[in-house]
Write a protein that holds these residues in place. Structure first.
Motif, PDB file in Angstrom:
ATOM      1  N   ALA A 165      13.249  -1.071 -19.022  1.00  0.00           N
ATOM      2  CA  ALA A 165      14.297  -0.101 -19.346  1.00  0.00           C
ATOM      3  C   ALA A 165      15.120   0.254 -18.102  1.00  0.00           C
ATOM      4  O   ALA A 165      14.635   0.170 -16.972  1.00  0.00           O
ATOM      5  N   LYS A 166      16.349   0.649 -18.331  1.00  0.00           N
ATOM      6  CA  LYS A 166      17.236   1.034 -17.241  1.00  0.00           C
ATOM      7  C   LYS A 166      16.676   2.269 -16.535  1.00  0.00           C
ATOM      8  O   LYS A 166      16.502   3.323 -17.160  1.00  0.00           O
ATOM      9  N   CYS A 176      19.655  -9.276 -14.957  1.00  0.00           N
ATOM     10  CA  CYS A 176      19.418  -8.148 -15.853  1.00  0.00           C
ATOM     11  C   CYS A 176      18.070  -8.381 -16.527  1.00  0.00           C
ATOM     12  O   CYS A 176      17.859  -9.424 -17.167  1.00  0.00           O
ATOM     13  N   SER A 177      17.157  -7.446 -16.385  1.00  0.00           N
ATOM     14  CA  SER A 177      15.863  -7.595 -17.031  1.00  0.00           C
ATOM     15  C   SER A 177      16.016  -7.621 -18.548  1.00  0.00           C
ATOM     16  O   SER A 177      16.877  -6.949 -19.121  1.00  0.00           O
ATOM     17  N   TYR A 210      13.269  -6.882 -20.304  1.00  0.00           N
ATOM     18  CA  TYR A 210      12.124  -6.101 -20.756  1.00  0.00           C
ATOM     19  C   TYR A 210      12.084  -4.682 -20.216  1.00  0.00           C
ATOM     20  O   TYR A 210      11.599  -3.778 -20.900  1.00  0.00           O
ATOM     21  N   LYS A 214      19.548  -2.976 -19.206  1.00  0.00           N
ATOM     22  CA  LYS A 214      18.211  -2.679 -18.695  1.00  0.00           C
ATOM     23  C   LYS A 214      18.226  -2.767 -17.170  1.00  0.00           C
ATOM     24  O   LYS A 214      19.287  -2.737 -16.550  1.00  0.00           O
ATOM     25  N   ARG A 215      17.079  -2.836 -16.559  1.00  0.00           N
ATOM     26  CA  ARG A 215      16.909  -2.853 -15.102  1.00  0.00           C
ATOM     27  C   ARG A 215      17.734  -3.968 -14.465  1.00  0.00           C
ATOM     28  O   ARG A 215      17.742  -5.109 -14.933  1.00  0.00           O
TER      29      ARG A 215
END
Length: 378
Positions: free
Chosen positions: A264-265, A259-260, A262, A276-277
């Motif tokens: 955004a999804k 899961c990133s 930084y 997030k991404r």
């Protein structure tokens, strides 16, 4: 060219490298050391050549991959696919054509306009210094692009060193020189400095592909975590004569998922457990690939999402269709990988046993939407 390509595909059924390495072969070792702060590292490991066993491939070769992923028997665009890499590999063109000759592909040389190598500024020289681990990476990258797309032209852009800024510069240079697909088989830690370079990995009309990482379920790897980049995870491939496909895949234990912290999804990702991404988007084989590297003695076997990423890049190149990672979601044309995990010591407990590190029907983070079933999804 057409006659030679037919010869390549004619040998698919007859040329098939054996799986695995020979008995007594040395264990795989990381090609590149961990990156220093502000640097990336290449994402591959290799088993050094064994005396007397390095004159023929001992891992999966191009015909195996064509069979496993149901690639068509002929055809393909002459897309310019670029490799973003650090340091120079002096024997790269020779090693590439040893690989291509072994599996019946036409030559890809500077002389015939298929191969080009430049520094990060786009000049033919001076090229960076040689570094063996990155040379293994370069060789793997061009070999996997060739396996996926024998008709593609290849541009290799070599950074002075693996500093984040220099690696980003290679992508900008590749696009400036006409590349429609750029493959990045390296990764570093997400941080503010890395995110400041995000624009280098977002070019309209160009598909940017990156390896998801080789450390299993962990912190996200840059640049794979960017929403402009197709993040590619890895699988373990095996023959399965009992299935209609003839092959089986499971999660490669090193396949990076995350899961990133930084990014955004993206609107095209619908999974619930990453705010997030989520990495990865798609996957391909990442274990026991055969390549020829003169600098380490001949034919060696390599592992890593460093193989998966350029293979997927080559598929984009072969279709001549370019897009963003979101274009893959909701499409058909994938094999759904439903077994295995990338948390082998804890059996998936690290992520609570859910899709972030365990293969599930449908989307899961280690293998994304799945692996290619032909070219339809690209």
């Amino acid at each position: 060219m057409k006659r030679v390509l037919c010869a390549f595909f004619a040998v698919i059924a007859g040329l098939s490298a054996a799986t695995g390495t020979a008995t007594g072969a040395p264990a795989a070792r990381a090609a590149c050391p961990d990156g220093k702060p502000g640097h990336v590292r290449c994402l591959t490991s290799y088993a050094p050549a064994v005396r007397g066993l390095a004159d023929a491939p001992s891992g999966w070769g191009a015909p195996d991959l064509a069979s496993a992923y149901r690639l068509p028997a002929s055809g393909g665009a002459d897309t310019l696919v670029a490799i973003s890499i650090a340091y120079d590999a002096p024997n790269l063109e020779q090693d590439l054509n040893t690989y291509r000759a072994q599996f019946g592909m036409p030559e890809c040389t500077t002389a015939n306009g298929c191969f080009r190598k430049v520094n990060q500024r786009g000049d033919a020289g001076p090229l960076p210094v040689f570094e063996r681990g990155w040379a293994i990476e370069s060789t793997l990258d061009v070999s996997m692009v060739s396996a996926a797309c024998p008709t593609c032209r290849i541009l290799v852009v070599e950074a002075d060193d693996p500093q984040l800024g220099n690696m980003a510069a290679t992508v900008d240079t590749a696009v400036r020189l006409g590349a429609k697909v750029v493959s990045n088989s390296y990764g570093g830690k997400e941080n503010g400095s890395a995110m400041a370079l995000a624009k280098s990995y977002a070019h309209a009309g160009t598909t940017i592909v990156a390896a998801s990482g080789d450390s299993g379920f962990t912190a996200a790897s840059f640049p794979a975590s960017l929403s402009s980049v197709v993040a590619v995870g890895g699988t373990t491939l095996a023959r399965d004569e009992s299935s209609p496909r003839g092959w089986a895949e499971t999660v490669w234990q090193g396949s990076g998922s995350a899961c990133s912290a930084y990014v955004a999804k993206p609107r095209w990702q619908k999974d619930k457990n990453c705010a997030k991404r989520t990495v990865a988007d798609v996957a391909a084989v990442a274990e026991t690939l055969a390549i020829h590297v003169a600098d380490v003695g001949g034919w060696v076997t390599v592992d890593g999402t460093s193989a998966s990423a350029p293979f997927i890049a080559g598929l984009y190149g072969r279709t001549g269709h370019f897009g963003t990672p979101g274009d893959l979601y909701g499409r058909t044309g994938f094999f759904d990988v439903v077994t295995g995990n990338n948390d082998p010591r804890l059996g998936g407990a690290k992520c609570g046993g859910d899709y972030l590190c365990v293969a599930k029907p449908g989307y899961d983070a280690p293998t994304g939407v799945g692996t290619p079933d032909g070219l339809a999804a690209f």
